[in-house]
Write a protein that holds these residues in place. Structure first.
Motif, PDB file in Angstrom:
ATOM      1  N   HIS A  85       0.835  -1.207   0.000  1.00  0.00           N
ATOM      2  CA  HIS A  85       0.000   0.000   0.000  1.00  0.00           C
ATOM      3  C   HIS A  85       0.872   1.261   0.000  1.00  0.00           C
ATOM      4  N   ILE A  86       2.001   1.207   0.684  1.00  0.00           N
ATOM      5  CA  ILE A  86       2.931   2.344   0.645  1.00  0.00           C
ATOM      6  C   ILE A  86       3.523   2.477  -0.750  1.00  0.00           C
ATOM      7  N   LEU A  87       3.972   1.358  -1.313  1.00  0.00           N
ATOM      8  CA  LEU A  87       4.572   1.369  -2.648  1.00  0.00           C
ATOM      9  C   LEU A  87       3.610   1.924  -3.692  1.00  0.00           C
ATOM     10  N   LEU A  88       2.331   1.548  -3.582  1.00  0.00           N
ATOM     11  CA  LEU A  88       1.330   1.927  -4.585  1.00  0.00           C
ATOM     12  C   LEU A  88       0.550   3.180  -4.217  1.00  0.00           C
ATOM     13  N   ASN A  89       0.944   3.815  -3.097  1.00  0.00           N
ATOM     14  CA  ASN A  89       0.353   5.093  -2.698  1.00  0.00           C
ATOM     15  C   ASN A  89      -1.146   4.984  -2.412  1.00  0.00           C
ATOM     16  N   HIS A  90      -1.522   3.940  -1.663  1.00  0.00           N
ATOM     17  CA  HIS A  90      -2.924   3.743  -1.286  1.00  0.00           C
ATOM     18  C   HIS A  90      -3.175   4.372   0.078  1.00  0.00           C
ATOM     19  N   ASN A  91      -3.983   5.406   0.115  1.00  0.00           N
ATOM     20  CA  ASN A  91      -4.238   6.054   1.400  1.00  0.00           C
ATOM     21  C   ASN A  91      -5.445   5.444   2.106  1.00  0.00           C
ATOM     22  N   LYS A  92      -5.586   5.776   3.380  1.00  0.00           N
ATOM     23  CA  LYS A  92      -6.638   5.195   4.208  1.00  0.00           C
ATOM     24  C   LYS A  92      -8.041   5.555   3.714  1.00  0.00           C
ATOM     25  N   ALA A  93      -8.211   6.759   3.204  1.00  0.00           N
ATOM     26  CA  ALA A  93      -9.543   7.209   2.796  1.00  0.00           C
ATOM     27  C   ALA A  93     -10.111   6.361   1.662  1.00  0.00           C
ATOM     28  N   GLU A  94      -9.278   6.066   0.661  1.00  0.00           N
ATOM     29  CA  GLU A  94      -9.789   5.318  -0.490  1.00  0.00           C
ATOM     30  C   GLU A  94      -9.952   3.826  -0.187  1.00  0.00           C
ATOM     31  N   MET A  95      -9.431   3.374   0.957  1.00  0.00           N
ATOM     32  CA  MET A  95      -9.566   1.973   1.349  1.00  0.00           C
ATOM     33  C   MET A  95     -10.417   1.829   2.612  1.00  0.00           C
ATOM     34  N   SER A  96     -11.230   2.807   2.923  1.00  0.00           N
ATOM     35  CA  SER A  96     -12.055   2.759   4.129  1.00  0.00           C
ATOM     36  C   SER A  96     -13.140   1.688   3.998  1.00  0.00           C
ATOM     37  N   ARG A  97     -13.694   1.250   5.134  1.00  0.00           N
ATOM     38  CA  ARG A  97     -14.778   0.276   5.109  1.00  0.00           C
ATOM     39  C   ARG A  97     -15.959   0.780   4.307  1.00  0.00           C
ATOM     40  N   THR A  98     -16.242   2.067   4.428  1.00  0.00           N
ATOM     41  CA  THR A  98     -17.367   2.648   3.692  1.00  0.00           C
ATOM     42  C   THR A  98     -17.160   2.503   2.190  1.00  0.00           C
ATOM     43  N   LYS A  99     -15.949   2.824   1.730  1.00  0.00           N
ATOM     44  CA  LYS A  99     -15.648   2.727   0.306  1.00  0.00           C
ATOM     45  C   LYS A  99     -15.684   1.279  -0.166  1.00  0.00           C
ATOM     46  N   LEU A 100     -15.038   0.386   0.588  1.00  0.00           N
ATOM     47  CA  LEU A 100     -14.957  -1.007   0.160  1.00  0.00           C
ATOM     48  C   LEU A 100     -16.325  -1.682   0.163  1.00  0.00           C
ATOM     49  N   THR A 101     -17.198  -1.281   1.082  1.00  0.00           N
ATOM     50  CA  THR A 101     -18.538  -1.861   1.138  1.00  0.00           C
ATOM     51  C   THR A 101     -19.340  -1.560  -0.124  1.00  0.00           C
ATOM     52  N   GLU A 102     -18.990  -0.473  -0.798  1.00  0.00           N
ATOM     53  CA  GLU A 102     -19.687  -0.134  -2.048  1.00  0.00           C
ATOM     54  C   GLU A 102     -19.436  -1.172  -3.136  1.00  0.00           C
ATOM     55  N   GLY A 103     -18.353  -1.925  -3.002  1.00  0.00           N
ATOM     56  CA  GLY A 103     -18.047  -2.982  -3.959  1.00  0.00           C
ATOM     57  C   GLY A 103     -17.348  -2.475  -5.201  1.00  0.00           C
ATOM     58  N   PRO A 104     -16.828  -3.411  -6.012  1.00  0.00           N
ATOM     59  CA  PRO A 104     -16.204  -3.018  -7.280  1.00  0.00           C
ATOM     60  C   PRO A 104     -17.225  -2.321  -8.166  1.00  0.00           C
ATOM     61  N   GLY A 105     -16.799  -1.317  -8.880  1.00  0.00           N
ATOM     62  CA  GLY A 105     -17.726  -0.558  -9.710  1.00  0.00           C
ATOM     63  C   GLY A 105     -17.740  -0.977 -11.165  1.00  0.00           C
ATOM     64  N   TYR A 106     -17.121  -2.099 -11.483  1.00  0.00           N
ATOM     65  CA  TYR A 106     -16.992  -2.517 -12.886  1.00  0.00           C
ATOM     66  C   TYR A 106     -16.536  -3.966 -12.926  1.00  0.00           C
ATOM     67  N   ILE A 107     -16.690  -4.593 -14.083  1.00  0.00           N
ATOM     68  CA  ILE A 107     -16.221  -5.953 -14.331  1.00  0.00           C
ATOM     69  C   ILE A 107     -15.167  -5.880 -15.426  1.00  0.00           C
ATOM     70  N   ARG A 108     -13.899  -5.973 -15.064  1.00  0.00           N
ATOM     71  CA  ARG A 108     -12.802  -5.877 -16.023  1.00  0.00           C
ATOM     72  C   ARG A 108     -12.485  -7.261 -16.578  1.00  0.00           C
ATOM     73  N   VAL A 109     -12.699  -7.452 -17.870  1.00  0.00           N
ATOM     74  CA  VAL A 109     -12.474  -8.736 -18.534  1.00  0.00           C
ATOM     75  C   VAL A 109     -11.009  -8.853 -18.924  1.00  0.00           C
ATOM     76  N   LEU A 110     -10.358  -9.907 -18.431  1.00  0.00           N
ATOM     77  CA  LEU A 110      -8.953 -10.150 -18.778  1.00  0.00           C
ATOM     78  C   LEU A 110      -8.807 -11.117 -19.943  1.00  0.00           C
TER      79      LEU A 110
END
Length: 411
Positions: A320-345
């Motif tokens: 998370h430090i390497l990729l610059n992931h802050n606490k706000a964007e990984m909060s429980r509230t945000k994560l509970t919203e779920g993925p916003g898209y289906i990325r086909v690989l």
């Protein structure tokens, strides 16, 4: 067309994964398989051995029909959020009928009642976890004891439950079931006994089945020729191709320079803003850096590790430090919203049929090319892939931006 979902990392795809794929189709009588797969960085806080495109190829060669990426925001998380993100994607397709996962117990009998009791957000559970962690337990142990207490289990049951949930696939399976209940999903669950190799085994104990951990160890220490009996031929061929082209093997030490540069140039209060930097770990990082015998990621993790903080927890924190992931964007509230898209690989001919069906059934946008869609988590995926490619043995600008431009893998 009956479809079973599986949740995977394939780091790399080996004979045990083939067994799970085959039995999943058998026990569910499924016609098609959808795999949710982590991208360049994985749940234990490690970089994947090779790229997600290479691992998608492996999956399609095995017979998976549709590969969907688990966003980095969920892929590099403890079991609760890893499971929630993956199950939310399967549910969001509208075409998946059942979920099959491996477990050490091979039974849902003990997991179902636990999932029912724990599926509601519980302040009591979180308080219990905090209490036991304050007494020195690491998170997995604290969670098991807290779960037993909250569900009213006896002391004997607490001991049994702690032992059961100490096994990583049992614990992850519980969180899959919890996610299904929280999402009120119609997807049914099935489990298959993990055989011949344990998740953390460092040395193979069987002639044809070995853990991914032991296979990676063999590759990094003794070379690809030592794993031929444990992986399908297509896995071996893809690994040879990737390594020959300077696209692996990848491990934590490839990220040593940017990781140490960040840690050495930021103040504790800056480090504290990153996700999973908790309870004074920013100060512990600053304290151990001058004491390291050598500037390696392995030495850093060994110096940071305590009874309370597992290596996995610390690896995720560093990512998370390497990729610059802050606490706000990984909060429980945000994560509970779920993925916003289906990325086909990637997809097969049968996968193409599923994609056509998903145009009518999917509750999330289906993304074939990231250049046509925008979402904060998708931006994080693109950044993670670029950071991963920048650490290749032979990095190129095209490889760093390929995730943004490349179409899905078709087989």
């Amino acid at each position: 067309m009956k479809t079973v979902g599986i949740i995977v990392e394939y780091n790399p795809l080996h004979n045990g994964h083939v067994l799970h794929y085959t039995r999943s189709k058998e026990i569910t009588n499924a016609d098609a398989v959808v795999a949710i797969m982590s991208g360049p960085f994985l749940q234990r806080g490690e970089p994947a051995l090779v790229s997600k495109r290479a691992r998608t190829e492996m999956a399609l060669h095995m017979g998976v029909d549709l590969v969907i990426e688990l966003p980095t925001a969920y892929a590099v998380q403890p079991a609760e959020w890893f499971a929630y993100g993956a199950v939310a994607l399967l549910n969001g397709t509208g075409v998946v009928d059942c979920l099959s996962f491996g477990s050490e117990s091979g039974s849902l009998e003990d997991l179902f009642p636990l999932a029912e009791a724990l599926s509601e957000e519980s302040g009591q559970l979180r308080n219990e976890i905090t209490k036991h962690m304050s007494s020195g337990s690491n998170f997995p142990s604290a969670y098991a004891i807290a779960a037993a207490n909250v569900t009213g289990s006896s002391q004997r049951s607490i001991n049994e439950l702690t032992q059961m949930l100490a096994k990583p696939n049992n614990s992850l399976g519980l969180h899959y079931l919890i996610a299904l209940r929280r999402l009120q999903s119609r997807i049914t669950a099935h489990t298959i006994t993990r055989e011949s190799a344990n998740y953390h085994d460092l040395v193979p104990t069987d002639k044809t089945i070995a853990s991914a951990t032991s296979i990676r160890k063999l590759i990094l220490e003794e070379g690809l020729e030592t794993i031929s009996s444990y992986v399908p031929n297509y896995t071996l061929d893809i690994l040879y191709r990737e390594f020959t082209n300077g696209l692996g093997p990848m491990d934590w030490e490839r990220f040593r320079q940017p990781m140490f540069q960040t840690l050495l140039t930021q103040e504790p209060e800056e480090l504290e803003s990153y996700h999973e930097v908790t309870e004074g770990l920013e100060h512990r990082i600053q304290k151990v850096l001058p004491q390291l015998g050598e500037p390696t990621i392995d030495a850093l993790l060994s110096a940071l590790k305590t009874k309370r903080y597992t290596r996995t927890k610390l690896q995720r924190m560093l990512l998370h430090i390497l990729l610059n992931h802050n606490k706000a964007e990984m909060s429980r509230t945000k994560l509970t919203e779920g993925p916003g898209y289906i990325r086909v690989l990637g997809f097969s001919d049968k996968g193409r049929v599923l994609l056509k069906q998903m145009k009518k059934t999917a509750s999330l946008p289906v993304v074939m090319r990231p250049s046509t869609f925008s979402h904060p988590y998708l931006n994080m995926d693109l950044q993670a892939s670029a950071a991963y490619a920048s650490a290749y043995p032979n990095p190129t600008v095209s490889s760093m931006f390929s995730d943004y431009l490349a179409p899905p893998v078709i087989l």
